[in-house]
Motif scaffolding. Structure first.
Motif, PDB file in Angstrom:
ATOM      1  N   LEU A   1      42.540  44.867  30.230  1.00 43.17           N
ATOM      2  CA  LEU A   1      41.435  44.135  30.840  1.00 43.17           C
ATOM      3  C   LEU A   1      40.362  43.767  29.816  1.00 43.17           C
TER       4      LEU A   1
ATOM      5  N   ARG B   1      41.834  41.949  47.651  1.00 43.96           N
ATOM      6  CA  ARG B   1      41.813  41.091  46.465  1.00 43.96           C
ATOM      7  C   ARG B   1      41.974  39.631  46.860  1.00 43.96           C
TER       8      ARG B   1
ATOM      9  N   GLY C   1      38.768  38.214  47.514  1.00 40.51           N
ATOM     10  CA  GLY C   1      37.857  38.007  46.384  1.00 40.51           C
ATOM     11  C   GLY C   1      37.475  39.245  45.600  1.00 40.51           C
ATOM     12  N   ALA C   2      37.777  40.453  46.110  1.00 39.06           N
ATOM     13  CA  ALA C   2      37.429  41.656  45.343  1.00 39.06           C
ATOM     14  C   ALA C   2      38.332  41.749  44.108  1.00 39.06           C
ATOM     15  N   SER C   3      37.779  42.233  42.999  1.00 39.70           N
ATOM     16  CA  SER C   3      38.606  42.355  41.794  1.00 39.70           C
ATOM     17  C   SER C   3      39.199  43.756  41.724  1.00 39.70           C
ATOM     18  N   TYR C   4      40.242  43.899  40.903  1.00 41.31           N
ATOM     19  CA  TYR C   4      40.888  45.209  40.704  1.00 41.31           C
ATOM     20  C   TYR C   4      39.866  46.227  40.219  1.00 41.31           C
TER      21      TYR C   4
ATOM     22  N   GLU D   1      36.577  46.165  40.566  1.00 43.13           N
ATOM     23  CA  GLU D   1      35.585  46.477  41.617  1.00 43.13           C
ATOM     24  C   GLU D   1      36.145  47.490  42.612  1.00 43.13           C
TER      25      GLU D   1
ATOM     26  N   THR E   1      48.996  47.373  40.872  1.00 48.11           N
ATOM     27  CA  THR E   1      49.025  46.116  40.123  1.00 48.11           C
ATOM     28  C   THR E   1      50.410  45.496  40.014  1.00 48.11           C
TER      29      THR E   1
ATOM     30  N   LEU F   1      47.639  40.528  39.443  1.00 45.80           N
ATOM     31  CA  LEU F   1      46.181  40.488  39.264  1.00 45.80           C
ATOM     32  C   LEU F   1      45.677  39.072  38.985  1.00 45.80           C
ATOM     33  N   ARG F   2      46.584  38.132  38.974  1.00 49.15           N
ATOM     34  CA  ARG F   2      46.240  36.725  38.673  1.00 49.15           C
ATOM     35  C   ARG F   2      45.439  36.644  37.367  1.00 49.15           C
ATOM     36  N   GLU F   3      45.917  37.392  36.365  1.00 49.11           N
ATOM     37  CA  GLU F   3      45.275  37.355  35.049  1.00 49.11           C
ATOM     38  C   GLU F   3      45.427  35.968  34.448  1.00 49.11           C
TER      39      GLU F   3
END
Ligand code: NIG
Ligand code: FE
Length: 404
Positions: free
Chosen positions: A244, A86, A89-92, A94, A320, A292-294
């Motif tokens: 999400l 992550r 750059g990969a997202s949760y 993905e 998470t 998750l840096r939401e």
């Protein structure tokens, strides 16, 4: 009530947060057996009542024992590798779609024995206890077969035998679609409804049933079937919803009288209204938001406006929110969600109790269960303000001092 003198304990001059408010003057607290027996403002205590009571502490801040009302504490392995992915750059979502995420923990948890799961989970539980937790909810959801979900629930129950803590268990069979059911989500939901829920209920292994209502998990229609099955078996309901995206999972949960809807970053006003009408508690999980840096904030002002009680929990899990420190969660809730320290503490005590269907807990009132924390601080707000281990002077569970 006939109690031996040894079973009475006295604390003096404590600044008391009663689960909802900070009392204006220092208090004297008497515990008899497993219950809070009396509360007096300093100076109003009748010293004759002290005869035979154990003088157990003076000064500091007393709060109800903390209640972590949403955890995934039981699992094997960890996901530090995905943390690194992550960062690159990969997202949760993905990682989850590529077979990692929850499913990577499922593989490790299926392979683990009950003994191995207990050994892996105890340090996490001990971390929660060292920061004041006296009641913890633990979900299944990394087994995703009948046998492995029941295994997780048995482990959760055993953790409550091994440590002085109250464990509430939640069946989260509808957490993710296991690979062997790829393309057959409805069949899997049938397994949850027709086998997992009845078996967990019959064995007394689950207090509640939870679902993950999300694009990467299950649809509202599928979650509704799970709710109906849980209700048929007399189990309470909870939901991971609006984490999400906004699928209306919280409003659905509210319509079914769920105890709580959790995460709720994408909750809209109609959802807030539905929760208010049903008395469904909003469980905020700032650890997952942080990790998750939401950026989508839960609708805190709307929740306040409609009077929806806000609980606060660790969501302790390998993906998470690998966080087992309630006071850090209180800090994150204030810093990221702009809760007041009072709201954060009420969220980990009185409102967390309601999120578990345990309305008698999370308060310090006469007659309440004596689950208490004594902290080496001057004011309750310091718990949320500073992130610092080691401030818990005493943890009292059912009237017994279990950490000193
Ligand atoms: O509460 N949202 C779904 N479930 C967990 C995450 C579980 C995992 O990634 O292992 C949560 O955030
Ligand atoms: Fe969760």
């Amino acid at each position: 009530m006939s109690l031996s003198p040894q079973s009475r304990r006295l604390w003096r001059d404590v600044t008391l947060f009663d689960g909802l408010h900070v009392l204006p003057v220092p208090m004297t607290v008497l515990v008899a057996g497993a219950q809070v027996a009396g509360l007096w403002p300093r100076g109003e205590f009748d010293e004759r009542l002290a005869a035979g009571a154990v003088e157990s502490g003076r000064g500091g801040v007393m709060t109800p024992g903390l209640i972590d009302c949403h955890t995934h504490l039981v699992y094997a392995g960890n996901r530090a590798d995905e943390f690194e992915q992550r960062l690159e750059g990969a997202s949760y979502a993905e990682i989850a779609k590529a077979g990692g995420g929850i499913l990577s923990t499922v593989r490790a948890t299926r392979a683990a024995s009950e003994e191995q799961l207990i050994a892996a989970s105890l340090p996490r539980l001990d971390a929660l206890l060292a920061d004041g937790v006296t009641t913890v909810e633990i979900k299944s959801g990394y087994g995703l077969t009948l046998a492995d979900e029941l295994k997780m629930l048995r482990v959760a129950r055993q953790l409550g035998e091994l440590r002085p803590v109250r464990v509430m268990t939640t069946l989260l069979g509808a957490h993710a679609l296991p690979p062997e059911y790829a393309g057959r989500a409805d069949d899997y939901i049938r397994l949850v409804c027709e086998e997992m829920i009845p078996a967990a209920a019959a064995a007394g292994l689950a207090d509640a049933v939870d679902v993950f209502c999300e694009g990467i998990a299950f649809s509202p229609a599928q979650c509704e079937l799970v709710f109906q099955a849980a209700q048929r078996h007399g189990l309470a309901l909870k939901a991971h919803a609006e984490q999400l995206s906004n699928l209306g999972g919280s409003a659905l949960a509210a319509r079914y009288g769920a105890l709580s809807a959790d995460h709720i970053e994408y909750l809209d006003e109609a959802g807030v209204q539905a929760m208010a009408a049903a008395g469904t508690v909003a469980v905020l999980l700032p650890g997952a938001f942080h990790c998750l840096r939401e950026t989508q904030l839960p609708p805190i002002d709307l929740l306040r406006q409609y009077g929806v009680p806000m609980a606060l929990a660790s969501d302790a899990n390998p993906g998470t929110s690998p966080i087992c420190m309630p006071s850090l969660l209180a800090n994150l809730a204030c810093t990221l969600f702009r809760l007041t320290p009072r709201e954060a503490l009420a969220g980990m005590t009185a409102h967390a109790a309601n999120a578990l269907g345990l309305p008698g807990l999370g308060r310090i009132v006469v007659g309440a269960s004596a689950d208490l924390c004594l902290w080496d601080i001057q004011h309750p707000a310091e718990l949320a303000y500073a992130v610092q281990a080691g401030r818990l002077r005493q943890r009292i569970f059912n009237g017994a001092v279990s950490h000193e």
